[in-house]
Scaffold this motif. Structure first.
Motif, PDB file in Angstrom:
ATOM      1  N   THR A  33       0.735  -1.147  -0.076  1.00  0.00           N
ATOM      2  CA  THR A  33       0.060  -0.102  -0.004  1.00  0.00           C
ATOM      3  C   THR A  33       0.776   1.265   0.071  1.00  0.00           C
ATOM      4  O   THR A  33       1.879   1.330   0.884  1.00  0.00           O
ATOM      5  CB  THR A  33      -1.061   0.165   1.146  1.00  0.00           C
ATOM      6  OG1 THR A  33      -1.613  -1.222   1.160  1.00  0.00           O
ATOM      7  CG2 THR A  33      -1.567   1.360   1.269  1.00  0.00           C
ATOM      8  N   LEU A  34       0.476   2.333  -0.975  1.00  0.00           N
ATOM      9  CA  LEU A  34       1.203   3.704  -0.918  1.00  0.00           C
ATOM     10  C   LEU A  34       0.312   4.371  -0.196  1.00  0.00           C
ATOM     11  O   LEU A  34      -1.026   4.574  -0.212  1.00  0.00           O
ATOM     12  CB  LEU A  34       1.232   3.934  -2.182  1.00  0.00           C
ATOM     13  CG  LEU A  34       1.744   5.471  -2.517  1.00  0.00           C
ATOM     14  CD1 LEU A  34       3.110   5.566  -2.349  1.00  0.00           C
ATOM     15  CD2 LEU A  34       1.560   5.894  -4.283  1.00  0.00           C
ATOM     16  N   VAL A  35       1.042   4.984   0.923  1.00  0.00           N
ATOM     17  CA  VAL A  35       0.534   5.973   1.871  1.00  0.00           C
ATOM     18  C   VAL A  35       0.887   7.259   1.514  1.00  0.00           C
ATOM     19  O   VAL A  35       2.118   7.621   1.324  1.00  0.00           O
ATOM     20  CB  VAL A  35       0.574   5.685   3.291  1.00  0.00           C
ATOM     21  CG1 VAL A  35       0.083   6.767   4.157  1.00  0.00           C
ATOM     22  CG2 VAL A  35       0.237   4.341   3.674  1.00  0.00           C
ATOM     23  N   LEU A  36       0.115   8.239   1.045  1.00  0.00           N
ATOM     24  CA  LEU A  36       0.383   9.549   0.881  1.00  0.00           C
ATOM     25  C   LEU A  36      -0.130  10.718   1.628  1.00  0.00           C
ATOM     26  O   LEU A  36      -1.156  10.548   2.293  1.00  0.00           O
ATOM     27  CB  LEU A  36      -0.492  10.012  -0.669  1.00  0.00           C
ATOM     28  CG  LEU A  36       0.196   9.181  -1.929  1.00  0.00           C
ATOM     29  CD1 LEU A  36      -0.811   9.145  -3.077  1.00  0.00           C
ATOM     30  CD2 LEU A  36       1.526   9.526  -2.320  1.00  0.00           C
ATOM     31  N   ASP A  37       0.584  11.784   1.882  1.00  0.00           N
ATOM     32  CA  ASP A  37      -0.070  12.971   2.680  1.00  0.00           C
ATOM     33  C   ASP A  37       0.440  14.221   1.649  1.00  0.00           C
ATOM     34  O   ASP A  37       1.265  14.443   1.433  1.00  0.00           O
ATOM     35  CB  ASP A  37       1.186  13.056   3.911  1.00  0.00           C
ATOM     36  CG  ASP A  37       0.859  14.274   4.708  1.00  0.00           C
ATOM     37  OD1 ASP A  37       0.035  14.870   4.496  1.00  0.00           O
ATOM     38  OD2 ASP A  37       1.488  14.395   5.880  1.00  0.00           O
ATOM     39  N   THR A  38      -0.851  14.642   1.294  1.00  0.00           N
ATOM     40  CA  THR A  38      -1.115  15.729   0.417  1.00  0.00           C
ATOM     41  C   THR A  38      -0.575  17.077   1.119  1.00  0.00           C
ATOM     42  O   THR A  38      -0.245  17.920   0.360  1.00  0.00           O
ATOM     43  CB  THR A  38      -2.681  16.070  -0.025  1.00  0.00           C
ATOM     44  OG1 THR A  38      -3.374  16.119   1.101  1.00  0.00           O
ATOM     45  CG2 THR A  38      -3.011  14.726  -0.789  1.00  0.00           C
ATOM     46  N   ASP A  39      -0.509  17.301   2.451  1.00  0.00           N
ATOM     47  CA  ASP A  39       0.163  18.428   3.006  1.00  0.00           C
ATOM     48  C   ASP A  39       1.590  18.478   2.619  1.00  0.00           C
ATOM     49  O   ASP A  39       2.095  19.635   2.411  1.00  0.00           O
ATOM     50  CB  ASP A  39       0.041  18.283   4.678  1.00  0.00           C
ATOM     51  CG  ASP A  39      -1.265  18.537   5.089  1.00  0.00           C
ATOM     52  OD1 ASP A  39      -2.119  18.945   4.450  1.00  0.00           O
ATOM     53  OD2 ASP A  39      -1.562  18.331   6.359  1.00  0.00           O
ATOM     54  N   LEU A  40       2.156  17.357   2.507  1.00  0.00           N
ATOM     55  CA  LEU A  40       3.638  17.242   1.985  1.00  0.00           C
ATOM     56  C   LEU A  40       3.620  17.782   0.595  1.00  0.00           C
ATOM     57  O   LEU A  40       4.442  18.368  -0.023  1.00  0.00           O
ATOM     58  CB  LEU A  40       4.227  16.030   2.374  1.00  0.00           C
ATOM     59  CG  LEU A  40       4.408  15.602   3.755  1.00  0.00           C
ATOM     60  CD1 LEU A  40       5.008  14.042   3.788  1.00  0.00           C
ATOM     61  CD2 LEU A  40       5.593  16.663   4.205  1.00  0.00           C
ATOM     62  N   VAL A  41       2.678  17.457  -0.294  1.00  0.00           N
ATOM     63  CA  VAL A  41       2.722  17.987  -1.464  1.00  0.00           C
ATOM     64  C   VAL A  41       2.489  19.236  -1.483  1.00  0.00           C
ATOM     65  O   VAL A  41       3.309  20.143  -2.355  1.00  0.00           O
ATOM     66  CB  VAL A  41       1.517  17.255  -2.376  1.00  0.00           C
ATOM     67  CG1 VAL A  41       1.303  17.777  -3.813  1.00  0.00           C
ATOM     68  CG2 VAL A  41       1.533  15.609  -2.503  1.00  0.00           C
ATOM     69  N   ALA A  42       1.731  19.934  -0.818  1.00  0.00           N
ATOM     70  CA  ALA A  42       1.365  21.435  -0.826  1.00  0.00           C
ATOM     71  C   ALA A  42       2.811  22.014  -0.309  1.00  0.00           C
ATOM     72  O   ALA A  42       3.018  23.232  -0.691  1.00  0.00           O
ATOM     73  CB  ALA A  42       0.197  21.546   0.158  1.00  0.00           C
ATOM     74  N   ASP A  43       3.420  21.578   0.728  1.00  0.00           N
ATOM     75  CA  ASP A  43       4.804  22.103   1.232  1.00  0.00           C
ATOM     76  C   ASP A  43       5.636  22.127  -0.009  1.00  0.00           C
ATOM     77  O   ASP A  43       6.436  23.007  -0.087  1.00  0.00           O
ATOM     78  CB  ASP A  43       5.242  21.145   2.251  1.00  0.00           C
ATOM     79  CG  ASP A  43       4.352  21.463   3.601  1.00  0.00           C
ATOM     80  OD1 ASP A  43       3.571  22.373   3.454  1.00  0.00           O
ATOM     81  OD2 ASP A  43       4.730  20.442   4.512  1.00  0.00           O
ATOM     82  N   ARG A  44       5.866  21.187  -0.598  1.00  0.00           N
ATOM     83  CA  ARG A  44       6.853  20.965  -1.753  1.00  0.00           C
ATOM     84  C   ARG A  44       6.377  21.815  -2.978  1.00  0.00           C
ATOM     85  O   ARG A  44       7.184  22.677  -3.629  1.00  0.00           O
ATOM     86  CB  ARG A  44       6.874  19.515  -2.366  1.00  0.00           C
ATOM     87  CG  ARG A  44       8.053  19.432  -3.607  1.00  0.00           C
ATOM     88  CD  ARG A  44       9.417  20.199  -2.989  1.00  0.00           C
ATOM     89  NE  ARG A  44       9.883  19.281  -1.941  1.00  0.00           N
ATOM     90  CZ  ARG A  44      10.796  18.215  -2.043  1.00  0.00           C
ATOM     91  NH1 ARG A  44      11.003  17.602  -3.313  1.00  0.00           N
ATOM     92  NH2 ARG A  44      11.163  17.446  -0.814  1.00  0.00           N
ATOM     93  N   PHE A  45       5.193  21.987  -3.296  1.00  0.00           N
ATOM     94  CA  PHE A  45       4.731  23.095  -4.438  1.00  0.00           C
ATOM     95  C   PHE A  45       5.240  24.344  -3.922  1.00  0.00           C
ATOM     96  O   PHE A  45       5.474  25.186  -4.678  1.00  0.00           O
ATOM     97  CB  PHE A  45       2.991  22.916  -4.510  1.00  0.00           C
ATOM     98  CG  PHE A  45       2.666  23.968  -5.215  1.00  0.00           C
ATOM     99  CD1 PHE A  45       2.513  23.665  -6.648  1.00  0.00           C
ATOM    100  CD2 PHE A  45       1.917  25.234  -4.851  1.00  0.00           C
ATOM    101  CE1 PHE A  45       2.068  24.725  -7.506  1.00  0.00           C
ATOM    102  CE2 PHE A  45       1.199  26.082  -5.639  1.00  0.00           C
ATOM    103  CZ  PHE A  45       1.587  25.877  -7.169  1.00  0.00           C
ATOM    104  N   HIS A  46       4.705  24.736  -2.613  1.00  0.00           N
ATOM    105  CA  HIS A  46       5.040  26.072  -2.126  1.00  0.00           C
ATOM    106  C   HIS A  46       6.531  26.525  -2.179  1.00  0.00           C
ATOM    107  O   HIS A  46       6.968  27.431  -2.547  1.00  0.00           O
ATOM    108  CB  HIS A  46       4.738  26.511  -0.831  1.00  0.00           C
ATOM    109  CG  HIS A  46       3.141  26.626  -0.486  1.00  0.00           C
ATOM    110  ND1 HIS A  46       2.417  27.371  -1.373  1.00  0.00           N
ATOM    111  CD2 HIS A  46       2.213  25.818   0.137  1.00  0.00           C
ATOM    112  CE1 HIS A  46       1.082  27.269  -0.866  1.00  0.00           C
ATOM    113  NE2 HIS A  46       0.881  26.478  -0.045  1.00  0.00           N
TER     114      HIS A  46
END
Length: 390
Positions: A33-46
């Motif tokens: 299972t791949l577990v994802l945290d979209t907060d980390l995606v947002a941090d990297r985008f910023h």
């Protein structure tokens, strides 16, 4: 011949996302299972946006088309690079504006070009005469950028010649596009996947700047430069922080191209890889003979169930187990399928605990990119990679 101890890749010295790993450690999984945290995606985008300045970020949807990721990025004002009709439909269905999407695949079905055009998409990539003719026929008046093959790459995974045209074809293709009623507005290229240091972009940018200057001298008023992807993630070798990396890339671009009205960047891996980790399990630990130097460790996930980027051992994933406090030793890592190609790391064995045994849990770090999308629908009956968003 096996690698020496100095070549082994073991645990990451950089902490992986704690929320993701905490979730994996506290949850039971009955399949990889791949577990994802979209907060980390947002941090990297910023972080990337801070470094890229006026350049528009077009997320390469192919890296991970998970709906929660695309939806989060839409909310942040991100643009998108789509490679297919399905990716376009995904973005539009979640609320992306057609003007924020480019159809960046240079190999497109005519009906998909027509679909994109009718949906309001106006920006297309091309690298061949026939592709220009298809775009002219099915997306009249569209803007196009020509993708160029680049030969100077210091990336961990340089791209092949599958996409892009030779420099000498750029101006003839632009002429053909203009004569067909299209608007040739710029160039695109890809420096190569996992270009770990910004300085590695220099030779590629030199190459493209020469083509850009020649096209402008030929009378094409170019205003769009698509610098593609290549933004790195951490796989055991040092990478620069995303904001400073992106800022240095833009400094290198400005030094060679001056003021370009429109710059596009297409991070995929660099946006989502470090936002996810895979929960996996050891299925078997064995040796081929009593005198064999290395163990074989078989996981319940392999090349055909999400780890395709281990082909040629190009991407070196990092691993964590509950036995990492124990003595470590080298092993050959393999997947579970009945295919002899399903060996992940053999030329450079992986350092894992000597006490590792069947049933032990393994976390594959920084696996948010090019895993769930590469998983087969069920080769050998093994389930495709599951996805959980926290």
């Amino acid at each position: 011949m096996y690698a020496t101890q100095a070549d082994f890749v073991g645990r990451s010295s950089v902490a992986a996302p704690s929320r993701v790993e905490d979730y994996i450690r506290s949850t039971q999984f009955d399949r990889p299972t791949l577990v994802l945290d979209t907060d980390l995606v947002a941090d990297r985008f910023h972080a990337l946006r801070a470094g890229l300045g006026h350049a528009a970020i077009h997320y390469a949807v192919k890296a991970n088309p998970e709906r929660a990721i695309v939806e989060r990025l839409i909310g942040l004002g991100c643009h998108f690079d789509a490679a297919s009709r399905a990716e376009i439909e995904l973005c539009l269905g979640l609320g992306a504006h057609p003007g924020s999407i480019s159809f960046g695949n240079t190999v497109k079905r005519a009906s998909d070009i027509a679909f994109a055009h009718h949906a309001g998409i106006t920006l297309f990539a091309a690298d061949a005469e026939e592709e220009i003719d298809k775009i002219a026929a099915h997306a009249p008046g569209a803007e196009i950028y020509i993708r160029v093959v680049v030969t100077a790459s210091e990336a961990d995974w340089p791209l092949s010649r599958k996409f892009g045209c030779a420099p000498g074809k750029v101006i003839p293709l632009m002429r053909r596009a203009r004569e067909a009623g299209l608007r040739p507005v710029g160039l695109s290229f890809h420096v190569g996947s996992q270009t770990r240091h910004a300085a590695m972009w220099g030779a590629t940018l030199d190459e493209v700047a020469g083509i850009w200057a020649a096209a402008r001298a030929a009378g094409f008023d170019l205003d769009l430069l698509n610098i593609g992807g290549g933004f790195p993630a951490f796989y055991g070798e040092e990478v620069e922080p995303p904001a400073s990396y992106a800022a240095e890339v833009m400094r290198l671009v400005a030094a060679r191209f001056g003021e370009v009205p429109r710059v596009m960047a297409e991070p995929g891996r660099g946006l989502v890889a470090e936002a996810g980790a895979i929960a996996a399990e050891v299925m078997l630990v064995s040796k081929k003979s009593d005198t064999d130097t290395h163990r074989w460790v078989y996981l319940d996930i392999g090349k055909f169930s999400g780890l395709a980027e281990t082909i040629d051992e190009a991407i070196r994933y990092q691993f964590a187990t509950e036995r990492d406090h124990e003595p470590m030793g080298p092993c050959i890592l393999a997947g579970p399928s009945c295919d002899s190609a399903d060996v992940l790391y053999e030329r450079r064995p992986v350092l894992l605990p000597l006490g590792l045994t069947s049933g032990d849990r393994v976390i594959i770090r920084n696996a948010g990119a090019y895993t769930s999308t590469y998983a087969s629908v069920g080769f050998n009956g093994f389930p495709p990679l599951d996805v959980v968003v926290i």
